[in-house]
Design a protein around this motif. Structure first.
Motif, mmCIF file in Angstrom:
data_model
loop_
_atom_site.group_PDB
_atom_site.id
_atom_site.type_symbol
_atom_site.label_atom_id
_atom_site.label_comp_id
_atom_site.label_asym_id
_atom_site.label_seq_id
_atom_site.Cartn_x
_atom_site.Cartn_y
_atom_site.Cartn_z
ATOM 1 N N MET A 287 0.856 -1.195 0.000
ATOM 2 C CA MET A 287 0.000 0.000 0.000
ATOM 3 C C MET A 287 0.891 1.244 0.000
ATOM 4 N N SER A 288 0.594 2.173 -0.925
ATOM 5 C CA SER A 288 1.408 3.376 -0.965
ATOM 6 C C SER A 288 0.951 4.364 0.104
ATOM 7 N N THR A 289 1.902 5.007 0.746
ATOM 8 C CA THR A 289 1.563 5.979 1.791
ATOM 9 C C THR A 289 2.212 7.314 1.456
ATOM 10 N N GLN A 290 1.623 7.970 0.493
ATOM 11 C CA GLN A 290 2.150 9.273 0.102
ATOM 12 C C GLN A 290 1.730 10.299 1.136
ATOM 13 N N ILE A 291 2.707 10.943 1.781
ATOM 14 C CA ILE A 291 2.342 11.913 2.815
ATOM 15 C C ILE A 291 2.704 13.343 2.450
ATOM 16 N N ARG A 292 3.256 13.520 1.258
ATOM 17 C CA ARG A 292 3.597 14.880 0.840
ATOM 18 C C ARG A 292 3.003 15.145 -0.540
ATOM 19 N N SER A 293 2.748 16.433 -0.797
ATOM 20 C CA SER A 293 2.202 16.805 -2.102
ATOM 21 C C SER A 293 2.924 18.029 -2.625
ATOM 22 N N ARG A 294 3.054 18.094 -3.912
ATOM 23 C CA ARG A 294 3.539 19.312 -4.579
ATOM 24 C C ARG A 294 2.316 20.171 -4.852
ATOM 25 N N VAL A 295 2.312 21.380 -4.332
ATOM 26 C CA VAL A 295 1.126 22.239 -4.409
ATOM 27 C C VAL A 295 1.474 23.542 -5.120
ATOM 28 N N GLN A 296 0.666 23.868 -6.110
ATOM 29 C CA GLN A 296 0.820 25.152 -6.817
ATOM 30 C C GLN A 296 -0.256 26.098 -6.308
ATOM 31 N N LEU A 297 0.143 27.283 -5.931
ATOM 32 C CA LEU A 297 -0.803 28.302 -5.458
ATOM 33 C C LEU A 297 -0.436 29.633 -6.089
ATOM 34 N N GLN A 298 -1.452 30.414 -6.385
ATOM 35 C CA GLN A 298 -1.163 31.803 -6.749
ATOM 36 C C GLN A 298 -1.441 32.637 -5.501
ATOM 37 N N VAL A 299 -0.389 33.184 -4.928
ATOM 38 C CA VAL A 299 -0.530 33.917 -3.669
ATOM 39 C C VAL A 299 -0.255 35.393 -3.905
ATOM 40 N N ASP A 300 -1.262 36.203 -3.673
ATOM 41 C CA ASP A 300 -1.137 37.655 -3.851
ATOM 42 C C ASP A 300 -0.517 38.002 -5.205
ATOM 43 N N GLY A 301 -0.968 37.295 -6.219
ATOM 44 C CA GLY A 301 -0.555 37.607 -7.586
ATOM 45 C C GLY A 301 0.679 36.865 -8.063
ATOM 46 N N ALA A 302 1.369 36.150 -7.165
ATOM 47 C CA ALA A 302 2.598 35.454 -7.571
ATOM 48 C C ALA A 302 2.361 33.951 -7.577
ATOM 49 N N GLN A 303 2.873 33.284 -8.598
ATOM 50 C CA GLN A 303 2.747 31.827 -8.671
ATOM 51 C C GLN A 303 3.767 31.197 -7.734
ATOM 52 N N ARG A 304 3.307 30.346 -6.835
ATOM 53 C CA ARG A 304 4.208 29.709 -5.865
ATOM 54 C C ARG A 304 4.050 28.198 -5.936
ATOM 55 N N SER A 305 5.117 27.501 -5.639
ATOM 56 C CA SER A 305 5.093 26.044 -5.666
ATOM 57 C C SER A 305 5.756 25.540 -4.387
ATOM 58 N N ILE A 306 5.070 24.658 -3.666
ATOM 59 C CA ILE A 306 5.641 24.146 -2.427
ATOM 60 C C ILE A 306 5.441 22.631 -2.346
ATOM 61 N N ASP A 307 6.341 22.034 -1.608
ATOM 62 C CA ASP A 307 6.245 20.599 -1.327
ATOM 63 C C ASP A 307 5.857 20.494 0.152
ATOM 64 N N VAL A 308 4.622 20.057 0.433
ATOM 65 C CA VAL A 308 4.149 20.078 1.824
ATOM 66 C C VAL A 308 3.646 18.721 2.278
ATOM 67 N N ASP A 309 3.785 18.514 3.576
ATOM 68 C CA ASP A 309 3.145 17.386 4.243
ATOM 69 C C ASP A 309 1.637 17.555 4.074
ATOM 70 N N ASN A 310 0.952 16.483 3.746
ATOM 71 C CA ASN A 310 -0.490 16.584 3.489
ATOM 72 C C ASN A 310 -1.295 17.067 4.693
ATOM 73 N N ARG A 311 -0.677 17.021 5.887
ATOM 74 C CA ARG A 311 -1.401 17.436 7.091
ATOM 75 C C ARG A 311 -1.238 18.911 7.398
ATOM 76 N N VAL A 312 -0.439 19.627 6.613
ATOM 77 C CA VAL A 312 -0.153 21.041 6.901
ATOM 78 C C VAL A 312 -1.309 21.933 6.459
ATOM 79 N N SER A 313 -1.683 22.857 7.333
ATOM 80 C CA SER A 313 -2.764 23.783 6.989
ATOM 81 C C SER A 313 -2.273 24.828 6.001
ATOM 82 N N LEU A 314 -3.233 25.433 5.323
ATOM 83 C CA LEU A 314 -2.885 26.533 4.417
ATOM 84 C C LEU A 314 -2.212 27.659 5.194
#
Ligand code: FES
Ligand code: FES
Length: 173
Positions: free
Chosen positions: A1-28
């Motif tokens: 069983m795969s247990t992926q606990i991190r995700s690559r997340v793309q967000l546009q924050v205040d007009g800027a494109q941002r990319s982060i690698d976060v633990d799936n449990r981390v709040s915005l």
């Protein structure tokens, strides 16, 4: 069983494109503050009760402590910084200054983002708990503004100034 606990997340924050690698449990909220160094949104209660962490997610106000960053992928996030992108205060921010609607500054970022979201909701005709007729046009009098801003706490009591500032910004004063 795969247990992926991190995700690559793309967000546009205040007009800027941002990319982060976060633990799936981390709040915005934590992703903004810790991963992206966007410290306008504040951590008060971290459980959805104070409103200090309010941001606009695809234009709608949310408590960012209750949203998982991984679930917000692909979204547009506007924090208090994005309300004055060129460093020039918006009319709402200016009204907060003029009406003494800010004192400690800790809750103010959330109050401002919440007010922007609330004005959009009212403009779209969304009724509040005070509405008798759910289809009637929204009139943002003081009671309506207080009800719609009830999710944002101010411990030092700047409520009269906050209500006055929002009232002025909707042109009913
Ligand atoms: S920190 Fe999110 S509501 Fe209080
Ligand atoms: S202005 Fe932030 S708690 Fe009152």
């Amino acid at each position: 069983m795969s247990t992926q606990i991190r995700s690559r997340v793309q967000l546009q924050v205040d007009g800027a494109q941002r990319s982060i690698d976060v633990d799936n449990r981390v709040s915005l909220l934590d992703a903004l503050r810790r991963e992206l160094n966007v410290t306008g949104p504040k951590k008060g209660c971290d459980q959805g009760q104070c409103g200090a962490c309010t941001v606009l997610l695809d234009g709608r106000r949310v408590n960012s402590c209750l949203v998982l960053a991984a679930a917000a992928g692909g979204s547009t996030v506007t924090t208090v910084h994005g309300l004055a992108p060129d460093g020039e205060l918006s009319p709402l921010q200016q009204a907060f200054v003029e009406h003494d609607g800010l004192q400690c500054g800790y809750c103010t970022p959330g109050q401002l983002c919440s007010a922007v979201g609330m004005l959009a909701e009212a403009g779209a005709g969304w009724p509040s708990l005070l509405a008798g007729d759910l289809t009637a046009p929204v009139e943002l009098d003081e009671a309506e503004i207080r009800e719609r801003m009830a999710g944002n706490l101010c411990r030092c009591g700047a409520y009269p100034g906050i209500v006055a500032a929002i009232t002025e910004s909707v042109g009913t004063r």
